[in-house]
Write a protein that holds these residues in place. Structure first.
Motif, PDB file in Angstrom:
ATOM      1  N   LEU A  20      51.887  40.207 -84.017  1.00  0.00           N
ATOM      2  CA  LEU A  20      52.604  39.035 -84.537  1.00  0.00           C
ATOM      3  C   LEU A  20      52.643  37.888 -83.519  1.00  0.00           C
ATOM      4  CD1 LEU A  20      54.196  37.638 -86.785  1.00  0.00           C
ATOM      5  CD2 LEU A  20      56.260  38.790 -85.957  1.00  0.00           C
ATOM      6  N   PRO A  21      53.073  38.126 -82.240  1.00  0.00           N
ATOM      7  CA  PRO A  21      53.069  37.006 -81.287  1.00  0.00           C
ATOM      8  C   PRO A  21      51.674  36.408 -81.059  1.00  0.00           C
ATOM      9  CG  PRO A  21      53.636  39.091 -80.178  1.00  0.00           C
ATOM     10  CD  PRO A  21      53.705  39.335 -81.648  1.00  0.00           C
ATOM     11  N   GLN A  22      50.622  37.263 -81.127  1.00  0.00           N
ATOM     12  CA  GLN A  22      49.253  36.726 -80.990  1.00  0.00           C
ATOM     13  C   GLN A  22      48.905  35.841 -82.181  1.00  0.00           C
ATOM     14  OE1 GLN A  22      46.591  37.213 -78.370  1.00  0.00           O
ATOM     15  NE2 GLN A  22      46.235  35.369 -79.519  1.00  0.00           N
ATOM     16  N   ALA A  23      49.267  36.281 -83.384  1.00  0.00           N
ATOM     17  CA  ALA A  23      48.979  35.488 -84.594  1.00  0.00           C
ATOM     18  C   ALA A  23      49.723  34.152 -84.526  1.00  0.00           C
ATOM     19  CB  ALA A  23      49.363  36.269 -85.843  1.00  0.00           C
ATOM     20  N   ILE A  24      51.003  34.177 -84.125  1.00  0.00           N
ATOM     21  CA  ILE A  24      51.804  32.951 -84.024  1.00  0.00           C
ATOM     22  C   ILE A  24      51.194  32.005 -82.991  1.00  0.00           C
ATOM     23  CG2 ILE A  24      54.055  32.027 -83.276  1.00  0.00           C
ATOM     24  CD1 ILE A  24      55.340  34.558 -84.523  1.00  0.00           C
ATOM     25  N   LYS A  25      50.831  32.553 -81.823  1.00  0.00           N
ATOM     26  CA  LYS A  25      50.226  31.732 -80.762  1.00  0.00           C
ATOM     27  C   LYS A  25      48.924  31.096 -81.239  1.00  0.00           C
ATOM     28  CE  LYS A  25      48.524  32.115 -75.992  1.00  0.00           C
ATOM     29  NZ  LYS A  25      49.513  31.605 -75.057  1.00  0.00           N
ATOM     30  N   THR A  26      48.100  31.888 -81.921  1.00  0.00           N
ATOM     31  CA  THR A  26      46.805  31.389 -82.388  1.00  0.00           C
ATOM     32  C   THR A  26      46.976  30.308 -83.457  1.00  0.00           C
ATOM     33  OG1 THR A  26      45.834  33.552 -81.895  1.00  0.00           O
ATOM     34  CG2 THR A  26      44.569  32.102 -83.337  1.00  0.00           C
ATOM     35  N   ILE A  27      47.935  30.500 -84.369  1.00  0.00           N
ATOM     36  CA  ILE A  27      48.201  29.507 -85.415  1.00  0.00           C
ATOM     37  C   ILE A  27      48.695  28.202 -84.781  1.00  0.00           C
ATOM     38  CG2 ILE A  27      49.747  28.932 -87.344  1.00  0.00           C
ATOM     39  CD1 ILE A  27      49.625  31.992 -88.091  1.00  0.00           C
ATOM     40  N   ARG A  28      49.611  28.328 -83.822  1.00  0.00           N
ATOM     41  CA  ARG A  28      50.212  27.143 -83.179  1.00  0.00           C
ATOM     42  C   ARG A  28      49.218  26.362 -82.337  1.00  0.00           C
ATOM     43  NH1 ARG A  28      55.997  29.311 -81.107  1.00  0.00           N
ATOM     44  NH2 ARG A  28      57.123  29.147 -83.084  1.00  0.00           N
ATOM     45  N   THR A  29      48.442  27.089 -81.491  1.00  0.00           N
ATOM     46  CA  THR A  29      47.599  26.405 -80.504  1.00  0.00           C
ATOM     47  C   THR A  29      46.155  26.207 -80.971  1.00  0.00           C
ATOM     48  OG1 THR A  29      46.905  28.471 -79.440  1.00  0.00           O
ATOM     49  CG2 THR A  29      48.942  27.454 -78.618  1.00  0.00           C
ATOM     50  N   LYS A  30      45.705  26.990 -81.925  1.00  0.00           N
ATOM     51  CA  LYS A  30      44.299  27.012 -82.370  1.00  0.00           C
ATOM     52  C   LYS A  30      43.352  27.265 -81.186  1.00  0.00           C
ATOM     53  CE  LYS A  30      45.093  23.971 -86.349  1.00  0.00           C
ATOM     54  NZ  LYS A  30      46.522  23.696 -86.074  1.00  0.00           N
ATOM     55  N   ASP A  31      43.910  27.805 -80.083  1.00  0.00           N
ATOM     56  CA  ASP A  31      43.120  28.093 -78.882  1.00  0.00           C
ATOM     57  C   ASP A  31      42.545  29.504 -79.015  1.00  0.00           C
ATOM     58  OD1 ASP A  31      42.115  28.676 -76.400  1.00  0.00           O
ATOM     59  OD2 ASP A  31      43.975  28.326 -75.296  1.00  0.00           O
ATOM     60  N   ALA A  73      45.841  40.686 -88.006  1.00  0.00           N
ATOM     61  CA  ALA A  73      44.483  40.669 -87.444  1.00  0.00           C
ATOM     62  C   ALA A  73      43.570  39.746 -88.251  1.00  0.00           C
ATOM     63  CB  ALA A  73      43.916  42.085 -87.400  1.00  0.00           C
ATOM     64  N   ALA A  74      43.748  39.736 -89.576  1.00  0.00           N
ATOM     65  CA  ALA A  74      42.912  38.890 -90.442  1.00  0.00           C
ATOM     66  C   ALA A  74      43.192  37.419 -90.180  1.00  0.00           C
ATOM     67  CB  ALA A  74      43.144  39.244 -91.910  1.00  0.00           C
ATOM     68  N   ILE A  75      44.470  37.072 -89.954  1.00  0.00           N
ATOM     69  CA  ILE A  75      44.838  35.681 -89.636  1.00  0.00           C
ATOM     70  C   ILE A  75      44.140  35.242 -88.338  1.00  0.00           C
ATOM     71  CG2 ILE A  75      46.750  34.185 -88.852  1.00  0.00           C
ATOM     72  CD1 ILE A  75      48.590  35.832 -90.761  1.00  0.00           C
ATOM     73  N   ILE A  76      44.217  36.092 -87.298  1.00  0.00           N
ATOM     74  CA  ILE A  76      43.599  35.773 -86.004  1.00  0.00           C
ATOM     75  C   ILE A  76      42.079  35.648 -86.165  1.00  0.00           C
ATOM     76  CG2 ILE A  76      43.245  36.586 -83.625  1.00  0.00           C
ATOM     77  CD1 ILE A  76      45.991  38.181 -84.072  1.00  0.00           C
ATOM     78  N   LEU A  77      41.483  36.548 -86.943  1.00  0.00           N
ATOM     79  CA  LEU A  77      40.032  36.533 -87.189  1.00  0.00           C
ATOM     80  C   LEU A  77      39.598  35.249 -87.899  1.00  0.00           C
ATOM     81  CD1 LEU A  77      37.307  38.049 -87.064  1.00  0.00           C
ATOM     82  CD2 LEU A  77      37.941  39.220 -89.178  1.00  0.00           C
ATOM     83  N   VAL A  78      40.355  34.840 -88.922  1.00  0.00           N
ATOM     84  CA  VAL A  78      40.038  33.614 -89.671  1.00  0.00           C
ATOM     85  C   VAL A  78      40.127  32.397 -88.748  1.00  0.00           C
ATOM     86  CG1 VAL A  78      40.904  32.053 -91.486  1.00  0.00           C
ATOM     87  CG2 VAL A  78      40.640  34.504 -91.960  1.00  0.00           C
ATOM     88  N   TYR A  79      41.176  32.343 -87.919  1.00  0.00           N
ATOM     89  CA  TYR A  79      41.321  31.234 -86.962  1.00  0.00           C
ATOM     90  C   TYR A  79      40.182  31.234 -85.945  1.00  0.00           C
ATOM     91  CZ  TYR A  79      45.629  28.981 -88.372  1.00  0.00           C
ATOM     92  OH  TYR A  79      46.557  28.240 -89.056  1.00  0.00           O
ATOM     93  N   LYS A  80      39.776  32.430 -85.493  1.00  0.00           N
ATOM     94  CA  LYS A  80      38.676  32.526 -84.529  1.00  0.00           C
ATOM     95  C   LYS A  80      37.384  31.981 -85.142  1.00  0.00           C
ATOM     96  CE  LYS A  80      36.106  33.633 -81.073  1.00  0.00           C
ATOM     97  NZ  LYS A  80      36.174  32.851 -79.853  1.00  0.00           N
ATOM     98  N   ILE A  81      37.137  32.311 -86.402  1.00  0.00           N
ATOM     99  CA  ILE A  81      35.918  31.840 -87.077  1.00  0.00           C
ATOM    100  C   ILE A  81      35.985  30.325 -87.307  1.00  0.00           C
ATOM    101  CG2 ILE A  81      34.617  31.965 -89.259  1.00  0.00           C
ATOM    102  CD1 ILE A  81      35.487  35.003 -89.320  1.00  0.00           C
TER     103      ILE A  81
ATOM    104  N   GLY B  34      44.179  31.565 -74.568  1.00  0.00           N
ATOM    105  CA  GLY B  34      44.498  31.819 -75.971  1.00  0.00           C
ATOM    106  C   GLY B  34      45.052  33.210 -76.229  1.00  0.00           C
ATOM    107  N   ILE B  35      45.102  34.023 -75.181  1.00  0.00           N
ATOM    108  CA  ILE B  35      45.573  35.406 -75.329  1.00  0.00           C
ATOM    109  C   ILE B  35      47.080  35.474 -75.115  1.00  0.00           C
ATOM    110  CG2 ILE B  35      45.520  37.653 -74.132  1.00  0.00           C
ATOM    111  CD1 ILE B  35      42.480  37.308 -73.937  1.00  0.00           C
ATOM    112  N   SER B  36      47.756  36.201 -75.993  1.00  0.00           N
ATOM    113  CA  SER B  36      49.216  36.292 -75.935  1.00  0.00           C
ATOM    114  C   SER B  36      49.673  37.375 -74.947  1.00  0.00           C
ATOM    115  CB  SER B  36      49.759  36.586 -77.335  1.00  0.00           C
ATOM    116  OG  SER B  36      51.098  37.025 -77.257  1.00  0.00           O
ATOM    117  N   LEU B  37      50.413  36.945 -73.917  1.00  0.00           N
ATOM    118  CA  LEU B  37      50.983  37.884 -72.940  1.00  0.00           C
ATOM    119  C   LEU B  37      51.946  38.846 -73.635  1.00  0.00           C
ATOM    120  CD1 LEU B  37      51.551  38.727 -69.942  1.00  0.00           C
ATOM    121  CD2 LEU B  37      53.325  36.975 -69.910  1.00  0.00           C
ATOM    122  N   PHE B  38      52.720  38.307 -74.561  1.00  0.00           N
ATOM    123  CA  PHE B  38      53.703  39.085 -75.314  1.00  0.00           C
ATOM    124  C   PHE B  38      52.994  40.170 -76.132  1.00  0.00           C
ATOM    125  CE2 PHE B  38      57.591  38.628 -78.365  1.00  0.00           C
ATOM    126  CZ  PHE B  38      58.147  39.781 -77.824  1.00  0.00           C
ATOM    127  N   MET B  39      51.857  39.802 -76.766  1.00  0.00           N
ATOM    128  CA  MET B  39      51.105  40.800 -77.533  1.00  0.00           C
ATOM    129  C   MET B  39      50.682  41.968 -76.650  1.00  0.00           C
ATOM    130  SD  MET B  39      47.340  40.827 -79.375  1.00  0.00           S
ATOM    131  CE  MET B  39      46.505  42.437 -79.408  1.00  0.00           C
TER     132      MET B  39
END
Lengths: 84, 84
Positions: A20-31, A73-81, B34-39
């Motif tokens: 969840l924190p990885q998905a939130i970070k990825t959605i917020r930063t798009k990094d 995981a699917a959210i993070i994958l879609v953002y990565k693509i 882009g990697i979450s420390l929390f994750m």
């Protein structure tokens, strides 16, 4: 619930919730530059198989934990693509 | 081995192996922004609990899969802390 079951439950909550924190970070930063496309492709496929394993073996905790993990995981994958 | 066991085995191999390409990418690029420390903190703790769960319930596949995953996750976590 005995202590071994409790340990397994805590383990499942931690590994499921961790995405969840990885998905939130990825959605917020798009990094997504440091995120591995190969990892999330394999991982999303793996959690889908875990979900099916839970379904066919009537194991509800495995089904639920992996359905939730698959969504993150699917959210993070879609953002990565989308933002690679 | 029946087909449900085979499905679980394939699922375990995929989710365990998926962290290897991420660990390799992180070691090579040191790009952890882009990697979450929390994750990875939650995930490493979760796989450690899974390993202990496997140990105390005499479940060798759970022990092995989570020992391997924990090594990959710990590498990524250390790099995240070192190169954030």
């Amino acid at each position: 619930m005995n202590s071994i079951t409790l340990l397994g439950f805590a383990a499942a909550v931690l590994t499921t919730a961790s995405f969840l924190p990885q998905a939130i970070k990825t959605i917020r930063t798009k990094d997504t530059s440091g995120i591995s496309l190969f990892m999330y492709s394999l991982f999303a496929m793996g959690t889908l198989l875990w979900f099916l394993f839970g379904l066919f073996s009537n194991n509800m905790p495995v089904m639920i934990a992996n359905a939730v993990t698959l969504i993150f995981a699917a959210i993070i994958l879609v953002y990565k693509i989308k933002y690679k």
